[in-house]
Design a protein around this motif. Structure first.
Motif, PDB file in Angstrom:
ATOM      1  N   CYS A  76       0.709  -1.055   0.003  1.00 26.49           N
ATOM      2  CA  CYS A  76       0.425  -0.071   0.322  1.00 26.49           C
ATOM      3  C   CYS A  76       0.646   0.974   0.113  1.00 26.49           C
ATOM      4  N   ASN A  77       2.052   1.235   0.971  1.00 23.34           N
ATOM      5  CA  ASN A  77       2.824   2.442   1.240  1.00 23.34           C
ATOM      6  C   ASN A  77       4.083   2.282   1.148  1.00 23.34           C
ATOM      7  N   ARG A 101       1.006   6.639   4.941  1.00 21.58           N
ATOM      8  CA  ARG A 101      -0.496   6.521   5.412  1.00 21.58           C
ATOM      9  C   ARG A 101      -1.380   6.517   4.679  1.00 21.58           C
ATOM     10  N   THR A 103      -4.731   3.889   2.918  1.00 20.15           N
ATOM     11  CA  THR A 103      -4.914   2.746   3.395  1.00 20.15           C
ATOM     12  C   THR A 103      -6.004   1.471   2.078  1.00 20.15           C
ATOM     13  N   CYS A 104      -5.202   0.729   2.115  1.00 19.64           N
ATOM     14  CA  CYS A 104      -6.220  -0.078   0.552  1.00 19.64           C
ATOM     15  C   CYS A 104      -7.307  -1.195   0.922  1.00 19.64           C
ATOM     16  N   GLN A 107      -4.350  -3.810   3.356  1.00 17.83           N
ATOM     17  CA  GLN A 107      -3.742  -3.561   4.767  1.00 17.83           C
ATOM     18  C   GLN A 107      -3.416  -4.763   5.804  1.00 17.83           C
ATOM     19  N   GLU A 110      -0.001  -5.480   4.297  1.00 20.47           N
ATOM     20  CA  GLU A 110       1.221  -4.506   4.493  1.00 20.47           C
ATOM     21  C   GLU A 110       1.660  -4.778   6.279  1.00 20.47           C
ATOM     22  N   THR A 111       0.377  -4.392   6.810  1.00 22.94           N
ATOM     23  CA  THR A 111       1.043  -4.417   8.245  1.00 22.94           C
ATOM     24  C   THR A 111       1.675  -5.784   8.906  1.00 22.94           C
TER      25      THR A 111
END
Length: 149
Positions: A76-77, A101, A103-104, A107, A110-111
């Protein structure tokens, strides 16, 4: 025009360039890790094909040796942070990364990716594959493939 006023500028330029030299003491394995774009292939054995940016963008990480910095793209980022290499073998510590930051829909992936980066204790390079391991798992938490350039 006299050369004397240019001497301080030439000295500063030489000093700045000399401070940017790579560490020649890096092992061949460390050299293979650094200055390479590593495309994310899997997170905890789950394949990752592309980022949510577009169908052609891929999540990746790069280890920039001069500043011991990481830069990358998650699903996402964009993110960046720091890393350190241990003096013996293939030890690698990656500090928690600082992402943008947005959001997608992925998420959670990605976390999980960023959390696994922060758990890294060692790495292994085999051919064009980079594997990152935490301190306790026998299987790699993250697998990357060297980007073709």
């Amino acid at each position: 025009m006299t050369i004397r006023p240019l001497l301080p500028l030439a000295f500063l330029a030489t000093f700045a360039l000399a401070s940017c030299e790579k560490d020649n003491g890096a092992s061949p394995t460390q050299s293979a890790l650094l200055e390479t774009r590593w495309l994310l292939a899997s997170v905890d054995n789950a394949p990752v094909a592309a980022s949510s940016y577009s169908g052609t963008s891929r999540a990746y990480i790069e280890f920039v040796g001069l500043g011991k910095c990481t830069v990358g793209l998650g699903p996402c980022n964009n993110f960046s942070g720091r890393f350190s290499l241990g003096s013996g073998g293939q030890q690698l510590r990656i500090a928690p990364q600082i992402p943008t930051r947005a959001t997608c829909p992925v998420q959670a992936l990605e976390t999980q990716y960023l959390d696994n980066l922060a758990l890294t204790a060692r790495y292994e390079i085999s051919g064009s594959e980079l594997r990152l391991y935490d301190a306790s798992a026998a299987a790699p938490r993250l697998v990357f493939r060297r980007a073709g350039r």
